[in-house]
Design an enzyme around this catalytic site. Sequence first.
Site, PDB file in Angstrom:
ATOM      1  NE  ARG A 301      -4.116   1.392   0.251  1.00 28.13           N
ATOM      2  CZ  ARG A 301      -4.473   2.564  -0.187  1.00 28.13           C
ATOM      3  NH1 ARG A 301      -3.361   3.001  -1.003  1.00 28.13           N
ATOM      4  NH2 ARG A 301      -5.355   3.436  -0.147  1.00 28.13           N
ATOM      5  CG  ASP A 364      -3.505   9.172  -2.718  1.00 27.50           C
ATOM      6  OD1 ASP A 364      -4.214   9.772  -3.803  1.00 27.50           O
ATOM      7  OD2 ASP A 364      -3.876   8.036  -2.281  1.00 27.50           O
ATOM      8  CD  GLU A 365      -0.766   5.201  -1.771  1.00 25.41           C
ATOM      9  OE1 GLU A 365      -0.263   4.473  -1.055  1.00 25.41           O
ATOM     10  OE2 GLU A 365      -1.464   5.064  -2.412  1.00 25.41           O
ATOM     11  CB  ALA A 366       1.623  11.066  -7.477  1.00 22.54           C
TER      12      ALA A 366
END
Length: 551
Positions: A301, A364-366
Amino acid sequence: MFQQLLLTMLHIKIYSIGWILGVLLLGLTSCKPPVPPTDLSKENIIPQPISITATGNAFVLTDDSDIFVEGPEELKQIGQYLADKLNPSTRFDMKVASTTGAPKSGNIYLTLSADPQLGEEGYELNITNNLLKLAANKPAGLFRGIQTLRQVFPAKIELSTAQQGPWKIPTGVIRDYPSYAWRGSMLDVARHFFGVEDVKRYIDLISYYKINILHLHLSDDQGWRIEIKSWPNLTKHGGSTQVGGGKGGFYTQEQYADLVAYSQARYITIVPEIDLPGHINSALASYGELNGGTIVPEEGRVALSKPSRDILGAKTKPTELYTGIAVGWSTLRVEKEVTFKFVEDVLRELAALTPGPYLHIGGDEAAATKKKDYITFINRFKDIVKANGKIMVGWEEIAQADINSEVVTQYWHSQKYAQTAVEKESKIIMPPSTKAYIDMSYDSTTKLGLHWAAYIEVDSAYRWNLATHVKGIGRENILGIEAPLWSETITTMDDIEFLAFPRLPGYAEIGWSPENGRAWDEYKVRLGNHGPRLTAMEVNFYRSSKVPWIK
Ligand code: ACM
């Protein structure tokens, strides 16, 4: 003789009526009625109200009770909502009517007040033995007060079948208002799709605990769930699958408008999220020209700190649909203006469907987006959201861009980003993944959920405070709390309920009630008393052994 007989009979009759009356009177005075619940302060209300003053008497709802409202037309709908909650179990067929001034004894009275302390969502519930009066400055406050009232009645009031009364509640005064303005939950309808009826049920369940924000995560690598008329392939193709390869789905704009109206009637603001510039594969598979390159998906994740990896396939070519659960591997293409045309179109159509003030752009989480491109993206998204008259919300990584007090930042795991956001005067929403991610399993035996952030038992979910959780971020920086439910492992409404309940009432209390004096040992007893309520509402909740559930 005959006359004599008649007189004697009459006498006997009068005598016997008198005797019967006497016995009845004696019975009424000497045999004790069932003990009424007379202490309002002992009721198990969640979130805990600001103040409860008990007056030791009882109000009884009867077949003669009705609901009277004084104020704008909107109050009639709130009155009807209450009638719809009380009528099925009581079978009283309560009606809603307008009034000027308090109605006569035995009724429910909803009215507006001008009480600065109560603010936008506060209310005062004043129960005497002859009137049940609920007053608030705004309709939203009346709606919140009704949730308290529901919790004061016996749990069986929540059943949809006829139940035996009496419907007796203790008298007193409850004055109540929230600590934080944002008390939200997020539902990820992208990884697994949930239809309109499921979302409506979720709205109903969270509104019982005075939650006022529903953040909908409407797009991700696995699926695009909201119809965008100017880019139809987003849902036609991008909405056609989900995690595990099921058939996915999406909301038409009409269905989405119906959801918005449903939540508005419960004084819940929907915050729609389109996750940009990463978490975007469903769009890249639908329109190849948006593809800025993907990197090898890695399971797990949190993929943020990984160095850039090899680009897969050709930029500008449509990608394959994706049904796994890796994160941080897709990105929009920064070089071409078509990307920003796409973002403008999507956010314009979404803004038009959104009466609430917020648009969430993800962020997020790019990990597949180069840092300088990421900053370009977020800065431009900020302008586009503003041009649509909305306030931009983004996950904590947006703190790297030029954000300011007009932007809301959603913390999830990096204290550094959250602190940077505060330095830039952005307000913070608090869903720390170690405490408030309701997709985290309760413990190692929980069949649903993940545990990359933590196992979160019901006590752990409750034992923390918003204003002390991150160093340097205090009450004045915080808009409120949110409990996100990511949907990698859940596919049904039962699954949603199992992970949300009973943690969600605790988050609702953290956001609503004062921190002072909050204690798990006291709360767990109140929560245990909500077992029969959740059962009556047919909620599939986790019966944690930490909670003393009452039967
Ligand atoms: C997140 O959990 N990626 C916001």
